[in-house]
Design a protein around this motif. Structure first.
Motif, short mmCIF file in Angstrom:
data_model
loop_
_atom_site.label_atom_id
_atom_site.label_comp_id
_atom_site.label_asym_id
_atom_site.label_seq_id
_atom_site.Cartn_x
_atom_site.Cartn_y
_atom_site.Cartn_z
N ALA A 124 0.83 -1.20 0.00
CA ALA A 124 0.00 0.00 0.00
C ALA A 124 0.86 1.25 0.00
CB ALA A 124 -0.93 0.00 1.21
N LEU A 125 1.94 1.24 0.76
CA LEU A 125 2.85 2.39 0.79
C LEU A 125 3.48 2.61 -0.59
CD1 LEU A 125 4.62 1.70 4.20
CD2 LEU A 125 2.89 3.43 3.71
N GLN A 126 3.86 1.56 -1.25
CA GLN A 126 4.46 1.67 -2.58
C GLN A 126 3.44 2.21 -3.59
OE1 GLN A 126 6.02 -1.98 -4.15
NE2 GLN A 126 6.51 -1.08 -6.11
N VAL A 127 2.22 1.71 -3.53
CA VAL A 127 1.18 2.16 -4.46
C VAL A 127 0.91 3.64 -4.24
CG1 VAL A 127 -1.29 1.95 -5.00
CG2 VAL A 127 0.12 -0.09 -4.75
N ARG A 128 0.84 4.08 -2.98
CA ARG A 128 0.62 5.50 -2.70
C ARG A 128 1.75 6.36 -3.25
NH1 ARG A 128 -1.40 3.95 2.26
NH2 ARG A 128 0.49 4.51 3.35
N GLU A 129 2.99 5.92 -3.07
CA GLU A 129 4.13 6.68 -3.55
C GLU A 129 4.13 6.75 -5.08
OE1 GLU A 129 7.03 9.25 -3.65
OE2 GLU A 129 6.01 8.62 -1.83
N GLU A 130 3.79 5.65 -5.73
CA GLU A 130 3.71 5.66 -7.20
C GLU A 130 2.63 6.64 -7.65
OE1 GLU A 130 3.10 1.61 -8.35
OE2 GLU A 130 5.16 1.04 -7.85
N GLY A 131 1.53 6.67 -6.95
CA GLY A 131 0.44 7.59 -7.28
C GLY A 131 0.87 9.04 -7.11
N ARG A 132 1.64 9.31 -6.07
CA ARG A 132 2.15 10.68 -5.88
C ARG A 132 3.06 11.07 -7.03
NH1 ARG A 132 3.17 8.83 -0.31
NH2 ARG A 132 1.39 9.50 0.90
N GLY A 133 3.93 10.16 -7.44
CA GLY A 133 4.84 10.44 -8.54
C GLY A 133 4.09 10.72 -9.83
N GLU A 134 3.08 9.90 -10.10
CA GLU A 134 2.27 10.11 -11.30
C GLU A 134 1.54 11.45 -11.22
OE1 GLU A 134 -0.27 6.72 -11.79
OE2 GLU A 134 1.42 5.37 -12.11
N GLY A 135 1.08 11.80 -10.05
CA GLY A 135 0.40 13.09 -9.87
C GLY A 135 1.33 14.26 -10.14
N ARG A 136 2.58 14.15 -9.69
CA ARG A 136 3.55 15.21 -9.94
C ARG A 136 3.82 15.36 -11.43
NH1 ARG A 136 5.83 13.24 -5.04
NH2 ARG A 136 7.07 11.71 -6.16
N ILE A 137 3.92 14.24 -12.11
CA ILE A 137 4.18 14.26 -13.55
C ILE A 137 3.00 14.89 -14.29
CG2 ILE A 137 4.40 12.78 -15.59
CD1 ILE A 137 6.12 10.91 -13.78
N GLU A 138 1.79 14.46 -13.97
CA GLU A 138 0.61 15.00 -14.64
C GLU A 138 0.47 16.50 -14.37
OE1 GLU A 138 -2.54 12.54 -13.21
OE2 GLU A 138 -1.94 10.83 -14.45
N GLU A 139 0.73 16.91 -13.16
CA GLU A 139 0.62 18.33 -12.82
C GLU A 139 1.68 19.15 -13.54
OE1 GLU A 139 -0.76 21.81 -11.73
OE2 GLU A 139 -1.79 19.91 -11.53
N ARG A 140 2.88 18.64 -13.68
CA ARG A 140 3.94 19.36 -14.41
C ARG A 140 3.55 19.54 -15.87
NH1 ARG A 140 9.02 19.64 -12.60
NH2 ARG A 140 7.82 19.90 -10.72
N ALA A 141 2.98 18.51 -16.48
CA ALA A 141 2.55 18.61 -17.88
C ALA A 141 1.45 19.65 -18.02
CB ALA A 141 2.08 17.24 -18.38
N ARG A 142 0.48 19.61 -17.13
CA ARG A 142 -0.61 20.58 -17.19
C ARG A 142 -0.10 22.00 -16.95
NH1 ARG A 142 -3.49 16.34 -14.39
NH2 ARG A 142 -4.98 15.42 -15.81
N MET A 143 0.85 22.15 -16.06
CA MET A 143 1.40 23.48 -15.77
C MET A 143 2.12 24.03 -17.00
SD MET A 143 1.77 26.08 -13.91
CE MET A 143 1.10 25.53 -12.36
N THR A 144 2.84 23.19 -17.70
CA THR A 144 3.53 23.63 -18.92
C THR A 144 2.51 24.18 -19.92
OG1 THR A 144 5.26 21.99 -18.59
CG2 THR A 144 5.01 22.86 -20.82
N LEU A 145 1.42 23.47 -20.09
CA LEU A 145 0.38 23.92 -21.02
C LEU A 145 -0.31 25.18 -20.51
CD1 LEU A 145 -1.08 20.43 -21.94
CD2 LEU A 145 0.39 21.89 -23.37
N ARG A 146 -0.50 25.29 -19.20
CA ARG A 146 -1.11 26.50 -18.63
C ARG A 146 -0.25 27.73 -18.85
NH1 ARG A 146 -1.82 24.56 -13.15
NH2 ARG A 146 -2.52 22.55 -13.77
N ILE A 147 1.05 27.56 -18.69
CA ILE A 147 1.97 28.69 -18.90
C ILE A 147 1.82 29.21 -20.33
CG2 ILE A 147 4.39 29.38 -19.08
CD1 ILE A 147 4.95 27.36 -16.77
N LEU A 148 1.81 28.29 -21.27
CA LEU A 148 1.63 28.71 -22.67
C LEU A 148 0.28 29.41 -22.86
CD1 LEU A 148 3.08 25.57 -24.45
CD2 LEU A 148 4.17 27.83 -24.28
#
Length: 81
Positions: free
Chosen positions: A14-38
């Motif tokens: 469960a701890l590993q799954v949560r950490e993987e989810g956090r990592g995926e969330g950071r990646i998705e947010e960074r991609a969205r932020m790049t598009l928002r800046i543009l």
């Protein structure tokens, strides 16, 4: 002898799954932020380039693109090396 109760949220899997989810969330947010800046800068992004950014799972590359989004004149310039 009392038996220690293990809760699901303390389980190593469960701890590993949560950490993987956090990592995926950071990646998705960074991609969205790049598009928002543009978008904030009034730079149009076609659907092909939008998908390229959203499909990227490399956090370091997304960081480079987000920084470039601050100064590029065209969305295509995000990807120039």
């Amino acid at each position: 002898m009392p038996r220690k109760i293990r809760y699901f949220f303390d389980n190593p899997v469960a701890l590993q799954v949560r950490e993987e989810g956090r990592g995926e969330g950071r990646i998705e947010e960074r991609a969205r932020m790049t598009l928002r800046i543009l978008e904030w800068r009034g730079i149009p992004v076609c659907s092909v380039l939008r998908e390229r950014v959203l499909d990227c799972w490399d956090l370091d590359r997304l960081e480079v693109w987000a920084r470039r989004a601050l100064s590029v004149e065209r969305a295509e310039d995000l990807f120039s090396d």
